[in-house]
Design a protein around this motif. Structure first.
Motif: not given
Length: 209
Positions: A30-46, A175-179
């Motif tokens: 799961l830690f590898i997934a945390v490091n590799g994803n781009t979904y820690w924070i996001h905005s609705e504006s893209g 991704g942040y929650g998974l951390g």
């Protein structure tokens, strides 16, 4: 005729450390997934970002709305019109982000070291086994401390970055929650390695008739 009493010892195996060992490897994956994803924070504006990459539509900074008035000495950024398609790029170098990346790698390495030490302990005698398990537990706890520093630092300092300006509806992503989930694994696993008993000995006596 006197009866002789024999003291009999029965050792019961406790599965706590075996459960912790399984959870440890799940946590590493799961830690590898945390490091590799781009979904820690996001905005609705893209826009979305992880530790290593950021994804956006057109530009990582947006055009301010018409009613935004710059402060004295402030430069309002202007960018091309945003595209609908979102593309991912290497995250812009920031000192705080580089520090988070380093701490994250050290945390993952400490977790792997703990797993290796505990794996070796399964094939050693009891005194060495206990020592290796204890050191492995300390390594996992240290890994949790490092990850905690990353999870606290990232959201505080990302709010001061340029990409945050003029974007709305920011949210933490999965991704942040998974951390935080991995951090929970680290705490539980580390405490089990340090304090959970591996076996329990029961003593009882038998009398010969």
């Amino acid at each position: 005729m006197e009866q002789e009493a024999n003291i009999v010892t029965t050792t019961i195996w406790k599965p706590y450390k075996a459960i912790a060992y399984i959870l440890l490897w799940i946590g590493i994956i799961l830690f590898i997934a945390v490091n590799g994803n781009t979904y820690w924070i996001h905005s609705e504006s893209g826009y979305r970002q992880g530790l290593w990459r950021e994804c956006y539509n057109g530009s990582n900074r947006v055009i301010p709305t018409a009613n935004v008035i710059p402060a004295v000495g402030e430069t309002i950024p202007t960018t091309p019109p945003q595209q609908k398609e979102v593309s991912c790029y290497k995250a812009v170098k920031e000192s705080w982000l580089s520090a988070c990346q380093v701490l994250s790698i050290l945390s993952l390495l400490a977790m792997i070291v703990g797993a290796v030490l505990v794996t070796i302990s399964w094939f050693t005698a009891r005194p060495i086994k206990r020592r290796l398990t204890t050191i492995g537990g300390i390594a996992v706890i240290l890994s949790g401390v490092l990850l905690f520093a990353v999870l606290v630092t990232f959201p505080i300092l990302i709010l001061q970055a340029d990409v945050y300006q003029f974007r709305k509806e920011w949210e933490f992503s999965w991704g942040y929650g998974l951390g935080w989930g991995v951090l929970l694994f680290q705490v539980v696993v580390g405490l089990l390695f340090l304090f959970a008993p591996a076996t329990k000995e029961i003593y009882f006596s038998e009398r010969d008739i």
